[in-house]
Motif scaffolding. Structure first.
Motif, PDB file in Angstrom:
ATOM      1  N   SER A  68      -2.805  -1.578  -3.040  1.00 44.80           N
ATOM      2  CA  SER A  68      -3.704  -0.426  -2.981  1.00 44.80           C
ATOM      3  C   SER A  68      -2.902   0.867  -2.915  1.00 44.80           C
ATOM      4  O   SER A  68      -1.804   0.899  -2.382  1.00 44.80           O
ATOM      5  CB  SER A  68      -4.655  -0.533  -1.791  1.00 44.80           C
ATOM      6  OG  SER A  68      -3.936  -0.597  -0.586  1.00 44.80           O
ATOM      7  N   TYR A  69      -3.481   1.896  -3.480  1.00 45.12           N
ATOM      8  CA  TYR A  69      -2.839   3.208  -3.544  1.00 45.12           C
ATOM      9  C   TYR A  69      -1.423   3.071  -4.106  1.00 45.12           C
ATOM     10  O   TYR A  69      -0.438   3.394  -3.448  1.00 45.12           O
ATOM     11  CB  TYR A  69      -2.852   3.894  -2.176  1.00 45.12           C
ATOM     12  CG  TYR A  69      -4.252   4.135  -1.680  1.00 45.12           C
ATOM     13  CD1 TYR A  69      -5.001   5.208  -2.155  1.00 45.12           C
ATOM     14  CD2 TYR A  69      -4.847   3.250  -0.789  1.00 45.12           C
ATOM     15  CE1 TYR A  69      -6.312   5.405  -1.736  1.00 45.12           C
ATOM     16  CE2 TYR A  69      -6.158   3.447  -0.368  1.00 45.12           C
ATOM     17  CZ  TYR A  69      -6.877   4.521  -0.844  1.00 45.12           C
ATOM     18  OH  TYR A  69      -8.174   4.707  -0.440  1.00 45.12           O
ATOM     19  N   HIS A  80     -11.183   1.036  -9.067  1.00 50.32           N
ATOM     20  CA  HIS A  80     -10.624   2.387  -9.058  1.00 50.32           C
ATOM     21  C   HIS A  80      -9.206   2.384  -9.628  1.00 50.32           C
ATOM     22  O   HIS A  80      -8.260   2.786  -8.948  1.00 50.32           O
ATOM     23  CB  HIS A  80     -10.663   2.982  -7.652  1.00 50.32           C
ATOM     24  CG  HIS A  80     -12.006   2.924  -7.025  1.00 50.32           C
ATOM     25  ND1 HIS A  80     -13.050   3.726  -7.409  1.00 50.32           N
ATOM     26  CD2 HIS A  80     -12.510   2.101  -6.078  1.00 50.32           C
ATOM     27  CE1 HIS A  80     -14.125   3.426  -6.715  1.00 50.32           C
ATOM     28  NE2 HIS A  80     -13.831   2.439  -5.897  1.00 50.32           N
ATOM     29  N   TYR A  93       1.203   3.653  -7.588  1.00 48.10           N
ATOM     30  CA  TYR A  93       1.437   4.470  -8.781  1.00 48.10           C
ATOM     31  C   TYR A  93       2.730   4.024  -9.448  1.00 48.10           C
ATOM     32  O   TYR A  93       3.767   3.894  -8.787  1.00 48.10           O
ATOM     33  CB  TYR A  93       1.538   5.946  -8.388  1.00 48.10           C
ATOM     34  CG  TYR A  93       1.862   6.857  -9.548  1.00 48.10           C
ATOM     35  CD1 TYR A  93       0.875   7.248 -10.448  1.00 48.10           C
ATOM     36  CD2 TYR A  93       3.158   7.318  -9.741  1.00 48.10           C
ATOM     37  CE1 TYR A  93       1.171   8.086 -11.508  1.00 48.10           C
ATOM     38  CE2 TYR A  93       3.461   8.155 -10.802  1.00 48.10           C
ATOM     39  CZ  TYR A  93       2.467   8.539 -11.688  1.00 48.10           C
ATOM     40  OH  TYR A  93       2.763   9.361 -12.744  1.00 48.10           O
ATOM     41  N   THR A 106       0.837  -1.196   0.000  1.00 55.15           N
ATOM     42  CA  THR A 106       0.000   0.000   0.000  1.00 55.15           C
ATOM     43  C   THR A 106       0.875   1.250   0.000  1.00 55.15           C
ATOM     44  O   THR A 106       1.997   1.234   0.506  1.00 55.15           O
ATOM     45  CB  THR A 106      -0.977  -0.017   1.199  1.00 55.15           C
ATOM     46  OG1 THR A 106      -1.866   1.083   1.093  1.00 55.15           O
ATOM     47  CG2 THR A 106      -0.258   0.049   2.521  1.00 55.15           C
ATOM     48  N   SER A 127      -6.521  -2.004  -5.990  1.00 57.00           N
ATOM     49  CA  SER A 127      -7.431  -0.862  -5.915  1.00 57.00           C
ATOM     50  C   SER A 127      -6.657   0.449  -5.831  1.00 57.00           C
ATOM     51  O   SER A 127      -5.547   0.494  -5.328  1.00 57.00           O
ATOM     52  CB  SER A 127      -8.361  -1.006  -4.711  1.00 57.00           C
ATOM     53  OG  SER A 127      -7.617  -1.057  -3.513  1.00 57.00           O
ATOM     54  N   TYR A 128      -7.293   1.494  -6.338  1.00 59.99           N
ATOM     55  CA  TYR A 128      -6.696   2.830  -6.348  1.00 59.99           C
ATOM     56  C   TYR A 128      -5.271   2.769  -6.903  1.00 59.99           C
ATOM     57  O   TYR A 128      -4.307   3.148  -6.229  1.00 59.99           O
ATOM     58  CB  TYR A 128      -6.743   3.456  -4.951  1.00 59.99           C
ATOM     59  CG  TYR A 128      -8.153   3.617  -4.453  1.00 59.99           C
ATOM     60  CD1 TYR A 128      -8.940   4.679  -4.883  1.00 59.99           C
ATOM     61  CD2 TYR A 128      -8.712   2.675  -3.599  1.00 59.99           C
ATOM     62  CE1 TYR A 128     -10.263   4.798  -4.456  1.00 59.99           C
ATOM     63  CE2 TYR A 128     -10.033   2.792  -3.170  1.00 59.99           C
ATOM     64  CZ  TYR A 128     -10.797   3.856  -3.606  1.00 59.99           C
ATOM     65  OH  TYR A 128     -12.096   3.963  -3.197  1.00 59.99           O
TER      66      TYR A 128
END
Length: 181
Positions: free
Chosen positions: A80-81, A139, A83, A51, A110-111
């Motif tokens: 998650s989260y 997402h 980039y 994350t 996710s994200y």
């Protein structure tokens, strides 16, 4: 080989591994299991939860695949989260902007955003290269430029995972569908 963790394993598969608030800017190159943060997690091993992770380094697989901007191969757990803006270079299957292959049951991403250029010659995708049917992607944004012969927007080879609120530079991808970009 991972930018931060090569192989996530424990002696007790009941204890999860958490990788949180991390970044990598170094180039990572290996034959297989290559990721900006995590190379791979062990089959039948612990859940790995990644994350708040960022990769900006170039990720290259030289022969056998499982290459992702964040994780090369994830057998159990979540991302998650996340980039990725690092370039991804591969000539094999299971190449994803976030995860190369989600091989285990109940994996979720996710994200997540992939903005890294992708250069690949076989089934590659903006978020996950190869997935199982019970994988959930929510997402997620694929904004990568791609070159090569065969690309998919959100997932590559698949048995129809659940996709919720995913966007690609080619347009919106409906829930529970995967489309060639």
């Amino acid at each position: 080989t991972g930018g931060l963790v090569g192989n996530a394993s424990t002696k007790d598969a009941n204890h999860a591994i958490t990788i949180d608030h991390v970044s990598n800017s170094a180039a990572v190159t290996s034959a297989q299991g290559v990721g900006g943060i995590l190379g791979k997690s062990e089959a039948n091993g612990p859940e790995v939860h990644i994350t708040n992770a960022v990769n900006t380094g170039t990720i290259t697989a030289t022969t056998n695949g499982y290459i992702g901007g964040i994780a090369g191969q994830l057998n159990a757990g979540t991302v998650s989260y996340a980039y990725n803006s690092g370039k991804i270079v591969s000539t094999t299957n299971n190449t994803g902007g976030i995860v190369g292959a989600a091989n285990g049951a109940g994996i979720s991403v996710s994200y997540a955003v992939n903005a890294g250029d992708m250069s690949e010659t076989k089934n590659a995708s903006g978020i996950i290269g190869g997935v199982k049917s019970d994988t959930v992607i929510s997402h997620a944004v694929d904004a990568a430029s791609k070159s090569g012969s065969s690309y998919y927007a959100i997932v590559g080879t698949s048995t129809a995972p659940t996709i919720e609120d995913a966007i690609t530079t080619g347009g919106y991808v409906d829930t529970n569908h995967w489309t060639k970009g």
